[in-house]
Design a protein around this motif. Structure first.
Motif, PDB file in Angstrom:
ATOM      1  N   ALA A 163      -0.143   0.269 -10.586  1.00 29.83           N
ATOM      2  CA  ALA A 163      -1.476   0.074 -10.011  1.00 29.83           C
ATOM      3  C   ALA A 163      -1.946  -1.300 -10.472  1.00 29.83           C
ATOM      4  O   ALA A 163      -2.087  -1.540 -11.675  1.00 29.83           O
ATOM      5  CB  ALA A 163      -2.426   1.157 -10.484  1.00 29.83           C
ATOM      6  N   GLU A 164      -2.159  -2.208  -9.516  1.00 32.54           N
ATOM      7  CA  GLU A 164      -2.518  -3.583  -9.850  1.00 32.54           C
ATOM      8  C   GLU A 164      -3.802  -4.000  -9.139  1.00 32.54           C
ATOM      9  O   GLU A 164      -4.284  -3.307  -8.242  1.00 32.54           O
ATOM     10  CB  GLU A 164      -1.368  -4.527  -9.476  1.00 32.54           C
ATOM     11  CG  GLU A 164      -0.072  -4.208 -10.203  1.00 32.54           C
ATOM     12  CD  GLU A 164       1.067  -5.145  -9.855  1.00 32.54           C
ATOM     13  OE1 GLU A 164       2.088  -5.110 -10.551  1.00 32.54           O
ATOM     14  OE2 GLU A 164       0.935  -5.907  -8.866  1.00 32.54           O
ATOM     15  N   GLY A 216      -4.583  -3.853  -5.346  1.00 32.14           N
ATOM     16  CA  GLY A 216      -5.859  -3.832  -4.642  1.00 32.14           C
ATOM     17  C   GLY A 216      -6.450  -5.232  -4.628  1.00 32.14           C
ATOM     18  O   GLY A 216      -6.255  -6.003  -5.572  1.00 32.14           O
ATOM     19  N   LEU A 217      -7.168  -5.575  -3.569  1.00 36.29           N
ATOM     20  CA  LEU A 217      -7.694  -6.929  -3.403  1.00 36.29           C
ATOM     21  C   LEU A 217      -9.218  -6.942  -3.419  1.00 36.29           C
ATOM     22  O   LEU A 217      -9.866  -6.293  -2.609  1.00 36.29           O
ATOM     23  CB  LEU A 217      -7.184  -7.524  -2.087  1.00 36.29           C
ATOM     24  CG  LEU A 217      -7.700  -8.912  -1.709  1.00 36.29           C
ATOM     25  CD1 LEU A 217      -7.288  -9.946  -2.752  1.00 36.29           C
ATOM     26  CD2 LEU A 217      -7.191  -9.319  -0.330  1.00 36.29           C
ATOM     27  N   THR A 268       0.797  -1.218   0.000  1.00 40.42           N
ATOM     28  CA  THR A 268       0.000   0.000   0.000  1.00 40.42           C
ATOM     29  C   THR A 268       0.826   1.262   0.000  1.00 40.42           C
ATOM     30  O   THR A 268       0.357   2.301  -0.454  1.00 40.42           O
ATOM     31  CB  THR A 268      -0.938   0.045   1.221  1.00 40.42           C
ATOM     32  OG1 THR A 268      -0.155  -0.042   2.413  1.00 40.42           O
ATOM     33  CG2 THR A 268      -1.934  -1.087   1.178  1.00 40.42           C
ATOM     34  N   ASP A 269       2.061   1.219   0.501  1.00 41.72           N
ATOM     35  CA  ASP A 269       2.906   2.397   0.527  1.00 41.72           C
ATOM     36  C   ASP A 269       3.800   2.407  -0.700  1.00 41.72           C
ATOM     37  O   ASP A 269       4.723   1.603  -0.816  1.00 41.72           O
ATOM     38  CB  ASP A 269       3.785   2.412   1.782  1.00 41.72           C
ATOM     39  CG  ASP A 269       2.961   2.611   3.044  1.00 41.72           C
ATOM     40  OD1 ASP A 269       1.768   2.934   2.903  1.00 41.72           O
ATOM     41  OD2 ASP A 269       3.509   2.452   4.146  1.00 41.72           O
ATOM     42  N   GLY A 281      -6.409  -2.327   2.491  1.00 41.28           N
ATOM     43  CA  GLY A 281      -5.393  -2.473   1.465  1.00 41.28           C
ATOM     44  C   GLY A 281      -5.432  -1.312   0.475  1.00 41.28           C
ATOM     45  O   GLY A 281      -5.945  -0.234   0.760  1.00 41.28           O
ATOM     46  N   THR A 282      -4.892  -1.558  -0.696  1.00 47.98           N
ATOM     47  CA  THR A 282      -4.817  -0.548  -1.747  1.00 47.98           C
ATOM     48  C   THR A 282      -6.192  -0.263  -2.332  1.00 47.98           C
ATOM     49  O   THR A 282      -6.998  -1.167  -2.524  1.00 47.98           O
ATOM     50  CB  THR A 282      -3.871  -1.028  -2.866  1.00 47.98           C
ATOM     51  OG1 THR A 282      -2.562  -1.189  -2.327  1.00 47.98           O
ATOM     52  CG2 THR A 282      -3.812  -0.032  -4.009  1.00 47.98           C
ATOM     53  N   ARG A 283      -6.447   0.991  -2.642  1.00 45.25           N
ATOM     54  CA  ARG A 283      -7.674   1.351  -3.354  1.00 45.25           C
ATOM     55  C   ARG A 283      -7.436   1.134  -4.848  1.00 45.25           C
ATOM     56  O   ARG A 283      -6.484   1.679  -5.409  1.00 45.25           O
ATOM     57  CB  ARG A 283      -8.038   2.805  -3.058  1.00 45.25           C
ATOM     58  CG  ARG A 283      -8.282   3.023  -1.567  1.00 45.25           C
ATOM     59  CD  ARG A 283      -8.852   4.377  -1.232  1.00 45.25           C
ATOM     60  NE  ARG A 283      -9.101   4.470   0.213  1.00 45.25           N
ATOM     61  CZ  ARG A 283      -9.890   5.362   0.781  1.00 45.25           C
ATOM     62  NH1 ARG A 283     -10.501   6.273   0.044  1.00 45.25           N
ATOM     63  NH2 ARG A 283     -10.067   5.365   2.089  1.00 45.25           N
ATOM     64  N   PRO A 284      -8.257   0.319  -5.501  1.00 45.60           N
ATOM     65  CA  PRO A 284      -8.020   0.000  -6.909  1.00 45.60           C
ATOM     66  C   PRO A 284      -7.826   1.254  -7.758  1.00 45.60           C
ATOM     67  O   PRO A 284      -8.634   2.176  -7.728  1.00 45.60           O
ATOM     68  CB  PRO A 284      -9.288  -0.757  -7.305  1.00 45.60           C
ATOM     69  CG  PRO A 284      -9.709  -1.435  -6.038  1.00 45.60           C
ATOM     70  CD  PRO A 284      -9.414  -0.421  -4.958  1.00 45.60           C
TER      71      PRO A 284
END
Length: 222
Positions: free
Chosen positions: A184-185, A118-119, A34-35, A109-112
């Protein structure tokens, strides 16, 4: 009457045991996925292509928009996305069983569309019918995944890999780590393999990996 998860000798159930694998290693990888260091996005672009014919990656999107819908034209999926945390066992809490057409996003987690993976998780079936990610294993590299975000942007991803990871040998570093640093994944995950009646769980997870290749504005809202 709502559908319930499959149980008993003649059925299946997407149990806590099956979903626990989705969180293994997330606490180890949380900061890494995320970072994203400033400037890393562009540095990752040259290595974005993983197969002949797949497009170059697109720079991660700015802002902190949340996903509200996921669309997969190849599967006919157009599903709402809801934020999900962890349950009491420390697993990603899947969408409620009475919402088999809903996809869950791991909110911590990551924001798409942002840098990092992102998950998104979804059920494969219910007691009586297929659920939202039933056909996930049939996705092909090059297929499109669109994530509509609450700021009116649409993050457009291209599938680069479809893998089946056995629960017994699940490697969180491989599944949750970035395939190309700074990109970005997106990871779309559901249960797969065979159903273990003794464990009341599927033996594997289907993991679709995609990366951002475009973006656009809805223009008329979500």
């Amino acid at each position: 009457m709502t559908d319930e998860p499959k149980t008993g000798a003649g059925g299946r159930m997407l149990t806590v045991a099956a979903w626990t694998v989705l969180v293994l290693g997330l606490w180890l990888w949380g900061r890494e996925i995320t970072d994203v260091p400033e400037g890393a996005a562009r540095a990752g672009r040259p290595g974005a292509m993983t197969a002949v014919g797949l497009p170059d990656s697109y720079d991660p999107l700015p802002g902190a928009a949340r996903p509200v819908r996921v669309e997969m034209p190849s599967l006919g999926i157009r599903a709402p996305v809801i934020p999900r945390g962890l349950d009491r066992q420390g697993a990603v809490d899947p969408p409620p069983y009475d919402q088999p057409g809903t996809v869950g996003w791991w909110v911590d987690g990551t924001r798409p569309g942002a840098g990092g993976p992102g998950l998104l998780v979804g059920h494969v079936d219910t007691r009586s019918k297929p659920a939202v990610f039933y056909g996930l294993s049939s996705v092909q590299p090059g297929d499109e995944v669109r994530v509509v975000r609450d700021d009116g942007t649409v993050a457009e991803f291209t599938v680069e890999a479809v893998e089946v990871h056995e629960r017994k040998s699940f490697d969180p570093h491989k599944v949750y780590g970035p395939r190309v640093p700074g990109r970005a994944e997106l990871r779309l995950v559901t249960c797969g393999g065979t159903y273990d009646k003794a464990a009341k769980a599927y033996t594997a997870n289907v993991v679709v990996s995609a990366y951002l290749t475009g973006a656009r504005n809805l223009g008329g809202g979500s």
